[in-house]
Design a protein around this motif. Structure first.
Motif, PDB file in Angstrom:
ATOM      1  N   LEU A  28     -16.877  33.241 -79.485  1.00 61.65           N
ATOM      2  CA  LEU A  28     -15.421  33.330 -79.603  1.00 61.65           C
ATOM      3  C   LEU A  28     -14.852  34.475 -78.776  1.00 61.65           C
ATOM      4  O   LEU A  28     -13.672  34.460 -78.419  1.00 61.65           O
ATOM      5  N   LYS A  29     -15.689  35.449 -78.463  1.00 64.42           N
ATOM      6  CA  LYS A  29     -15.253  36.616 -77.701  1.00 64.42           C
ATOM      7  C   LYS A  29     -15.546  36.496 -76.201  1.00 64.42           C
ATOM      8  O   LYS A  29     -15.197  37.389 -75.434  1.00 64.42           O
ATOM      9  N   GLU A  30     -16.174  35.392 -75.804  1.00 63.07           N
ATOM     10  CA  GLU A  30     -16.499  35.199 -74.393  1.00 63.07           C
ATOM     11  C   GLU A  30     -15.222  34.968 -73.586  1.00 63.07           C
ATOM     12  O   GLU A  30     -14.248  34.389 -74.074  1.00 63.07           O
ATOM     13  N   GLU A  31     -15.249  35.406 -72.329  1.00 63.31           N
ATOM     14  CA  GLU A  31     -14.088  35.287 -71.447  1.00 63.31           C
ATOM     15  C   GLU A  31     -13.660  33.832 -71.267  1.00 63.31           C
ATOM     16  O   GLU A  31     -12.478  33.507 -71.284  1.00 63.31           O
ATOM     17  N   HIS A  32     -14.626  32.945 -71.111  1.00 60.99           N
ATOM     18  CA  HIS A  32     -14.330  31.522 -70.901  1.00 60.99           C
ATOM     19  C   HIS A  32     -14.684  30.744 -72.177  1.00 60.99           C
ATOM     20  O   HIS A  32     -15.563  29.889 -72.180  1.00 60.99           O
ATOM     21  N   VAL A  33     -13.956  31.040 -73.228  1.00 55.21           N
ATOM     22  CA  VAL A  33     -14.249  30.464 -74.540  1.00 55.21           C
ATOM     23  C   VAL A  33     -14.161  28.931 -74.535  1.00 55.21           C
ATOM     24  O   VAL A  33     -14.864  28.271 -75.289  1.00 55.21           O
ATOM     25  N   GLN A  34     -13.344  28.372 -73.663  1.00 54.99           N
ATOM     26  CA  GLN A  34     -13.230  26.907 -73.577  1.00 54.99           C
ATOM     27  C   GLN A  34     -14.569  26.257 -73.255  1.00 54.99           C
ATOM     28  O   GLN A  34     -14.856  25.158 -73.726  1.00 54.99           O
ATOM     29  N   MET A  35     -15.381  26.945 -72.462  1.00 52.79           N
ATOM     30  CA  MET A  35     -16.696  26.403 -72.098  1.00 52.79           C
ATOM     31  C   MET A  35     -17.683  26.497 -73.263  1.00 52.79           C
ATOM     32  O   MET A  35     -18.751  25.899 -73.216  1.00 52.79           O
ATOM     33  N   MET A  36     -17.312  27.226 -74.304  1.00 48.13           N
ATOM     34  CA  MET A  36     -18.227  27.480 -75.418  1.00 48.13           C
ATOM     35  C   MET A  36     -17.904  26.639 -76.650  1.00 48.13           C
ATOM     36  O   MET A  36     -18.548  26.792 -77.678  1.00 48.13           O
ATOM     37  N   THR A  37     -16.941  25.734 -76.551  1.00 50.38           N
ATOM     38  CA  THR A  37     -16.478  25.030 -77.749  1.00 50.38           C
ATOM     39  C   THR A  37     -17.575  24.226 -78.437  1.00 50.38           C
ATOM     40  O   THR A  37     -17.668  24.232 -79.665  1.00 50.38           O
ATOM     41  N   GLU A  38     -18.402  23.530 -77.683  1.00 48.97           N
ATOM     42  CA  GLU A  38     -19.469  22.737 -78.307  1.00 48.97           C
ATOM     43  C   GLU A  38     -20.512  23.652 -78.952  1.00 48.97           C
ATOM     44  O   GLU A  38     -21.032  23.357 -80.025  1.00 48.97           O
ATOM     45  N   CYS A  39     -20.802  24.758 -78.311  1.00 53.09           N
ATOM     46  CA  CYS A  39     -21.731  25.740 -78.864  1.00 53.09           C
ATOM     47  C   CYS A  39     -21.179  26.283 -80.185  1.00 53.09           C
ATOM     48  O   CYS A  39     -21.897  26.357 -81.188  1.00 53.09           O
ATOM     49  N   ILE A  40     -19.916  26.638 -80.186  1.00 54.06           N
ATOM     50  CA  ILE A  40     -19.268  27.165 -81.393  1.00 54.06           C
ATOM     51  C   ILE A  40     -19.314  26.130 -82.514  1.00 54.06           C
ATOM     52  O   ILE A  40     -19.662  26.437 -83.657  1.00 54.06           O
ATOM     53  N   ARG A  41     -18.962  24.899 -82.193  1.00 55.70           N
ATOM     54  CA  ARG A  41     -18.954  23.830 -83.215  1.00 55.70           C
ATOM     55  C   ARG A  41     -20.340  23.637 -83.798  1.00 55.70           C
ATOM     56  O   ARG A  41     -20.520  23.565 -85.014  1.00 55.70           O
TER      57      ARG A  41
END
Length: 108
Positions: A28-41
């Protein structure tokens, strides 16, 4: 079967919960959080199923094998997603997820 017989799995589940929660927060704190959405989910899915399975094992659930099978599948999915990202928190999470999946498969 006593929950003490599942202590190794409970420990792996706990390690996975901690790793997924840390990865979730760090993503959630990464600069390109959009690229991390599947990881977060998947971090959330994985932490939740691991938590549920740990609690169920402590209650001596009659559904241990079925729940462990589902948990293994979710842990593998989370590990595979985290492995795609170079962040240290993702790599550590992937390792914890794969270890947990293997431990789940032993009783599934």
């Amino acid at each position: 079967m006593s929950h003490k017989q599942h202590q190794q799995l409970i420990d792996a589940l706990q390690d996975c919960i901690v790793a997924c929660n840390h990865c979730y927060d760090a993503c959630l704190k990464e600069e390109h959080v959009q690229m991390m959405t599947e990881c977060i989910r998947l971090d959330r899915e994985c932490a939740e199923i691991c938590s549920y399975l740990a609690q169920a094992l402590c209650r001596d659930t009659p559904f241990a094998a079925e729940l462990a099978s589902v948990c293994a599948a979710i842990c593998e999915a989370c590990g595979n997603e985290c492995k795609k990202h170079e962040h240290e928190h993702c790599q550590k999470c992937a390792d914890a997820c794969f270890k947990c999946a293997e431990a789940c498969k032993k009783i599934a």
